[in-house]
Design a protein around this motif. Structure first.
Motif, PDB file in Angstrom:
ATOM      1  N   THR A 169      44.268  43.823  41.248  1.00 32.98           N
ATOM      2  CA  THR A 169      42.919  44.447  40.806  1.00 32.98           C
ATOM      3  C   THR A 169      41.928  43.943  40.756  1.00 32.98           C
ATOM      4  O   THR A 169      40.851  44.072  40.298  1.00 32.98           O
ATOM      5  CB  THR A 169      43.296  44.501  39.204  1.00 32.98           C
ATOM      6  N   THR A 170      41.099  42.406  41.014  1.00 35.80           N
ATOM      7  CA  THR A 170      41.069  41.144  40.957  1.00 35.80           C
ATOM      8  C   THR A 170      41.008  40.604  42.340  1.00 35.80           C
ATOM      9  O   THR A 170      42.134  39.990  42.598  1.00 35.80           O
ATOM     10  CB  THR A 170      40.897  40.386  39.967  1.00 35.80           C
ATOM     11  N   SER A 178      39.009  37.893  45.855  1.00 33.45           N
ATOM     12  CA  SER A 178      38.186  37.096  45.896  1.00 33.45           C
ATOM     13  C   SER A 178      37.743  37.345  47.598  1.00 33.45           C
ATOM     14  O   SER A 178      38.295  37.420  47.967  1.00 33.45           O
ATOM     15  CB  SER A 178      38.593  35.730  45.862  1.00 33.45           C
ATOM     16  N   ASN A 186      31.306  41.081  41.520  1.00 41.84           N
ATOM     17  CA  ASN A 186      30.355  39.688  40.901  1.00 41.84           C
ATOM     18  C   ASN A 186      29.828  40.157  39.273  1.00 41.84           C
ATOM     19  O   ASN A 186      28.570  40.538  39.176  1.00 41.84           O
ATOM     20  CB  ASN A 186      29.476  39.382  41.935  1.00 41.84           C
ATOM     21  N   ASN A 187      30.967  41.256  38.736  1.00 41.51           N
ATOM     22  CA  ASN A 187      30.422  41.597  37.449  1.00 41.51           C
ATOM     23  C   ASN A 187      29.399  42.359  37.524  1.00 41.51           C
ATOM     24  O   ASN A 187      28.437  41.969  36.030  1.00 41.51           O
ATOM     25  CB  ASN A 187      30.490  39.885  36.595  1.00 41.51           C
ATOM     26  N   GLU A 202      33.947  38.559  43.894  1.00 44.59           N
ATOM     27  CA  GLU A 202      34.956  38.718  43.629  1.00 44.59           C
ATOM     28  C   GLU A 202      34.436  40.907  43.369  1.00 44.59           C
ATOM     29  O   GLU A 202      34.120  41.304  42.789  1.00 44.59           O
ATOM     30  CB  GLU A 202      34.491  38.163  42.059  1.00 44.59           C
ATOM     31  N   VAL A 221      36.027  43.652  41.985  1.00 44.14           N
ATOM     32  CA  VAL A 221      37.141  44.479  40.833  1.00 44.14           C
ATOM     33  C   VAL A 221      37.129  45.203  41.113  1.00 44.14           C
ATOM     34  O   VAL A 221      36.283  46.563  41.019  1.00 44.14           O
ATOM     35  CB  VAL A 221      36.798  43.663  39.296  1.00 44.14           C
ATOM     36  N   SER A 222      38.526  45.947  40.157  1.00 48.61           N
ATOM     37  CA  SER A 222      38.513  47.199  40.462  1.00 48.61           C
ATOM     38  C   SER A 222      39.755  48.270  39.175  1.00 48.61           C
ATOM     39  O   SER A 222      40.542  47.075  38.518  1.00 48.61           O
ATOM     40  CB  SER A 222      39.450  48.167  41.520  1.00 48.61           C
ATOM     41  N   ASN A 223      39.545  48.986  37.688  1.00 46.12           N
ATOM     42  CA  ASN A 223      40.970  49.582  37.140  1.00 46.12           C
ATOM     43  C   ASN A 223      42.126  49.185  37.418  1.00 46.12           C
ATOM     44  O   ASN A 223      43.021  49.548  37.042  1.00 46.12           O
ATOM     45  CB  ASN A 223      39.666  50.406  36.552  1.00 46.12           C
ATOM     46  N   SER A 257      44.769  48.481  40.978  1.00 43.55           N
ATOM     47  CA  SER A 257      45.438  48.079  42.330  1.00 43.55           C
ATOM     48  C   SER A 257      44.935  48.904  43.185  1.00 43.55           C
ATOM     49  O   SER A 257      45.141  49.559  44.175  1.00 43.55           O
ATOM     50  CB  SER A 257      46.279  47.748  42.483  1.00 43.55           C
TER      51      SER A 257
END
Length: 290
Positions: A178-179, A181, A211-212, A273, A275-277, A279
């Motif tokens: 889910t995260t 790099s 990146n948020n 970074e 990020v997904s909710n 995998s």
């Protein structure tokens, strides 16, 4: 064996196979440091000056001077075949073997020769010019991490490793989950493809961010359209959300209507970074260089 500033590979054929050597124009090599570009401007109506908006890269021309000392008839024929003007292929310079330009011959190859008889066979000595052009404004990375370059082949790795910007090893980059790099060692932001598992019920993906919040995409519940859709692929280059089979090849199913907020984005230079909710099973991207 790589030969800095004297050898290159075009369409899988190295200059050593053709018995030619890249040479300088006099005592120096000429190099264009960035792609050709066009400025978007307009004359100010009724006034002095010009308005400037932005610039766009267009192509990269390459002019390569070569010389040869004992070119056989067979090698001369091979030279005609390789630089025939119709094929496109990768251009890789020996001194920067970590990046490849997609090019084609821009104009017919010109050579000047003197023919000699050696041991009853004709050989040619002379020089020539090869003009190539890349209609893409960038080169792609051959590999993404330095340990992928075999030092028995890339004998000059210590000379270009720092310039490549690459990490020594993959480490924790480009994994799954889910995260993830990411690291972009290139000279510009780059496109990406991300794959998610598709079940009979559909795909659990509801959101992606970079990146948020620098890049965001939100999805409504995704129902599977085709029994062959094993993966869902997000492709930032084509702006398509596609169903893919077990080999991750597109099946023809499109899922763009499930994107309800946000937009496709690119991976910036350096660290980021992803990020997904749910995998992400694989993410693909290349480093892009001038």
């Amino acid at each position: 064996m790589l030969n800095d500033f004297c050898g290159f590979t075009y369409n899988g054929i190295h200059t050593s196979e053709l018995n030619i050597t890249r040479v300088s124009n006099g005592s120096r090599y000429n190099e264009t440091l960035t792609p050709a570009f066009q400025d978007k401007t307009a004359q100010i109506e009724g006034g002095d000056g010009t308005l400037y908006w932005e610039s766009f890269y267009s192509n990269i021309p390459f002019t390569i001077q070569i010389a040869f000392d004992s070119l056989s008839e067979a090698q001369l024929r091979k030279l005609r075949q390789v630089f025939n003007g119709k094929d496109m292929g990768e251009l890789i310079y020996d001194e920067t073997p970590y990046k490849a330009y997609i090019v084609k011959v821009q104009s017919p190859m010109q050579i000047t020769t003197i023919c000699f008889d050696e041991n009853g066979a004709r050989v040619y000595k002379g020089e020539g010019t090869i003009q190539l052009i890349s209609y893409k404004y960038y080169a792609k990375s051959i590999h993404k991490f330095l340990d992928e370059f075999d030092e028995t082949i890339y004998t000059n790795k210590s000379e270009w490793a720092e310039a490549s910007g690459m990490k020594a090893t993959q480490g924790n980059y480009d994994g799954t989950g889910t995260t993830i790099s990411l690291y972009n060692a290139g000279d510009m932001e780059t496109d990406w493809q991300a794959f998610y598992t598709m079940t009979a019920a559909g795909c659990a993906l509801t959101g992606i961010s970079l990146n948020n919040g620098e890049g965001q995409m939100a999805f409504s519940p995704i129902a599977r359209k085709n029994s062959n859709d094993v993966y869902l692929r997000i492709n930032s280059r084509t702006n398509l959300i596609e169903g893919c089979d077990a080999d991750k090849n597109p099946t023809g199913s499109l899922y763009n209507e499930y994107l309800i907020a946000g937009d496709f984005f690119k991976i910036p230079i350096g660290e980021s970074e992803f990020v997904s909710n749910t995998s992400c099973v694989e993410i693909k991207y290349d480093y892009l260089y001038y």
